[in-house]
Scaffold this active site. Structure first.
Site, mmCIF file in Angstrom:
data_model
loop_
_atom_site.group_PDB
_atom_site.id
_atom_site.type_symbol
_atom_site.label_atom_id
_atom_site.label_comp_id
_atom_site.label_asym_id
_atom_site.label_seq_id
_atom_site.Cartn_x
_atom_site.Cartn_y
_atom_site.Cartn_z
ATOM 1 C CB SER A 89 -0.742 0.045 0.931
ATOM 2 O OG SER A 89 -1.769 -1.330 1.304
ATOM 3 C CG HIS B 219 -2.312 -0.541 -3.512
ATOM 4 N ND1 HIS B 219 -2.469 0.715 -3.529
ATOM 5 C CD2 HIS B 219 -2.626 -1.259 -2.446
ATOM 6 C CE1 HIS B 219 -3.040 1.230 -2.066
ATOM 7 N NE2 HIS B 219 -3.277 0.004 -1.349
ATOM 8 C CD GLU C 267 -2.568 3.903 -6.052
ATOM 9 O OE1 GLU C 267 -2.827 5.251 -6.017
ATOM 10 O OE2 GLU C 267 -2.071 3.217 -4.876
ATOM 11 C CG ASN D 148 -2.842 3.886 0.325
ATOM 12 O OD1 ASN D 148 -4.422 4.306 0.968
ATOM 13 N ND2 ASN D 148 -2.102 2.585 0.993
#
Length: 691
Positions: free
Chosen positions: A411, A432, A444, A482
């Site tokens: 992440s 991701h 991602e 994130n």
């Protein structure tokens, strides 16, 4: 077959096949409806009407598809005449029967054109549907008025408000098409036109099938609930339910007026922005210099929640999966989770038992990495710890063959640090996935420093295989999503110190349109995950930066979220509704006092604006740092993976609708309140403009 006309430079060709005219729609590259298509169709229809030797007509796509929808670039401008309703009216008023020969996809205005014909024949594998509501509009060329006369009101509400695409077999069962071709589509369509022998069968003259009024009410309520009561869904339902209650001609006029208003409304503009942004987000100039490798066999290291979710996505895409975990208990639990999920889909009639069995047949579980030897790609999904991941990649590097790609499902960890322990850093990238990995659309695709163009191109292609939306990110801490979500959550934590309570923040942001508020999300995910990350950064944190201790205090008190029965909220038991907790609120008030903050109530609109300003400022920093290639990719990330309301278009699109000076002032205030270590983003990088 002889040609009787060619309306150059129109994308329409008119040919003859005996006594039947064949109108070929060939607007390459993807056959969208456009002003040129509409003009050419009207010219062709006029030619057919005036030729007494023609007994009927067929509409067919010239390449791989019927009309796949309208050219959305036209929708921000006044629509040029002739508009689609005029073309359909010409077909219906023609004395000759028209047959729509559908193949590839017939969507939106393309399917409405087919509904204007006297019959519809589809090749196997054809997709049909009216997806206008996914773009903030309603069908505007008779879709709401004609479809219910074929399918009934209940099915029409579902089909139009969901915008889902329907395969040929289901379309036949629903009445959306009349026949499925078993041989040459054009030949069978011509024969069908001759079968009508000059008779017309317009859909608008069909009687509305009888539906149970209670089911109709339930379908309407469900559609409104699912859409969060968006105005275009309410409009679609209103027009569908008017069928049979008002004259058809009036229904068409009412529908068109609503369509014209909705297509220039904020929701539609935001959703069109996302439509084009999503097409661009998975493209990369660097990746285009490479060649995607064919992926048939995927290895997955780690049979936890993420590993099993990734396995489910790969199995659904037809891939062979090798799932490995050195803990036998985890491996058995992972297999059972996959079996249970497939069984659930069968029960819900989303999957046939034979297809579920086939997927399980492609799943192989093992406790040794040796089974990865013949894989084309191995995805690591172990715990979020850099040393563990480095050990895993070093081991994988020794097992897999040359050319096999290695991907980390991290992440936020540094993929370059992971890649450096291998002999093939060019074959290492980040993939991701978002939880639940089998259901969440975003992926991602992270380019590390040494990632090759071939590896990146393969990651992007894999996203397409899995039915996911790819976004290209660079190897910067937190990637795109994130890091922006962290800035958003941090601002929400600031608001707890400043005077808000968890439910007030969550309620305001959910009313704005977020799927869940940040504190409800934290409880669902588990507060200990972010706690461990904060603990790991303790020595590197700027002591002058503003730091909210409330999440740490909750964790220290054992309030780790839903799984512990308590977090920001209290829970009566697993799956039970959350409730306000006086202990938490007292803890928050005391933490504010210790931090020297004077608590004042914060209005819901202020809560929303502060949260969005934090996202916008971080979005600018993500562009500046190279984490995101384009501002649009940020909007795609946040709407597809983080619950940002699609009808707002994403934080960047939202920022572009704001008054520029106020936006800059609010970003300055954000940085001032956050203190040392918080950078001010350059909003010009988001095409927001100067104050």
């Amino acid at each position: 077959m002889t040609a009787t006309g060619n309306f150059a430079p129109s994308p329409i060709r008119l040919e003859r096949q005996g006594a039947v005219a064949v109108i070929i729609i060939d607007n390459r590259p993807i056959n969208v409806g456009s002003h040129a298509v509409r003009t050419g169709l009207l010219d062709a229809i006029k030619a057919i009407d005036t030729d007494p030797s023609i007994k009927g007509a067929v509409l067919i796509g010239g390449d791989r598809s019927f009309i796949v929808g309208s050219d959305l670039k036209e929708f921000d401008l006044p629509l040029a005449e002739p508009q689609l309703p005029a073309v359909i009216a010409a077909i219906e008023s023609s004395p000759k029967p028209f047959v729509a020969a559908l193949h590839g996809a017939a969507l939106g205005g393309g399917y409405e054109l087919a509904l204007g014909c006297d019959a519809r024949i589809a090749a196997p594998g054809t997709l049909v549907g009216l997806p206008e509501t996914t773009l903030g509009m309603i069908p505007g060329a008779g879709g709401t008025q004609r479809l219910p006369r074929l399918t009934g009101t209940v099915a029409a509400i579902d089909l139009i408000t969901s915008g889902r695409r329907v395969g040929a077999d289901e379309a036949l069962r629903l009445g959306m098409v009349d026949i499925i071709a078993h041989g040459d589509l054009r030949e069978e369509a011509v024969n069908l036109a001759l079968h009508y022998d000059g008779r017309k069968a317009p859909v608008l003259e069909k009687n509305l099938p009888t539906d149970d009024p209670d089911r109709e009410e339930l379908a309407a309520a469900a559609a409104l609930r699912k859409s969060r009561n968006r105005p275009h869904i309410a409009e679609a339902i209103r027009h569908i339910r008017a069928v049979g209650r008002i004259p058809a001609a009036q229904g068409l006029l009412n529908e068109r007026a609503a369509f014209q208003n909705l297509r220039i409304a904020p929701d539609a503009k935001a959703l069109r922005h996302l439509f084009f942004a999503e097409r661009e987000a998975g493209r990369s100039a660097f990746a285009r210099t490479g060649e995607a490798k064919k992926i048939d066999r995927v290895g997955i290291l780690g049979a936890g929640t993420m590993g099993t979710g990734i396995a489910l996505a790969a199995l659904a895409a037809g891939l062979t999966v090798r799932l490995v975990d050195n803990a036998e208990v985890a491996l058995m639990r992972g297999r059972k989770a996959i079996e249970d999920q497939l069984a659930r889909r069968v029960t819900q009639k989303r999957l046939r038992q034979s297809a579920a069995d086939a997927q399980l047949g492609r799943l192989h579980i093992a406790s040794s990495m040796d089974v990865f030897a013949d894989c084309d790609l191995v995805i690591e999904a172990v715990i979020e710890d850099l040393s563990v991941k480095r050990d895993a990649f070093a081991a994988l590097d020794r097992v897999v063959r040359p050319g096999t790609l290695l991907a980390s499902n991290t992440s936020y960890l540094d993929i370059d640090r992971v890649a450096e322990v291998t002999s093939r850093p060019a074959d290492v990238l980040g993939l991701h996935f978002f939880s639940p990995a089998h259901a969440t659309r975003l992926l991602e695709v992270v380019r590390a420093e040494a990632t090759s163009a071939d590896a990146l191109a393969t990651g992007i292609a894999l996203a397409g295989q899995l039915g996911k939306q790819a976004v290209i990110a660079r190897n910067v801490f937190g990637f795109i999503g994130n890091r922006i979500y962290a800035a958003y959550r941090r601002e929400c934590e600031f608001m707890l110190e400043d005077g808000a309570l968890p439910h007030e923040v969550d309620d305001a942001l959910e009313a704005f349109g977020f799927a869940m508020g940040p504190f409800a999300v934290a409880d669902m995910s588990g507060l200990d995950i972010a706690w461990r990350m904060r603990q790991a950064q303790t020595g590197r944190r700027d002591p002058a930066a503003r730091y909210v201790k409330i999440p740490d205090l909750l964790c220290e008190a054992g309030r780790l979220g839903q799984k512990a029965g308590a977090g920001y909220y209290s829970y009566g038991g697993p799956g039970q509704e959350k409730g306000r907790d006086p202990e938490v609120e007292a803890l928050i008030v005391e933490a504010s006092r210790e931090a020297g903050r004077t608590r004042t109530s914060i209005a819901p609109d202020t809560i929303v604006r502060r949260a969005l300003i934090a996202m916008v400022n971080e979005a600018a920093l993500a562009i500046e740092d190279g984490a995101a290639e384009t501002p649009a990719s940020i909007d795609v990330t946040m709407t597809n993976g983080y619950g940002f309301p699609r009808w707002i278009g994403g934080p960047v699109h939202w920022a572009r609708q704001q008054e520029t000076t106020a936006l800059h002032i609010d970003c300055d205030e954000l940085v001032r309140q956050a203190g040392s270590g918080t950078r001010r983003g350059n909003l010009e990088l988001l095409d927001v403009g100067q104050p």
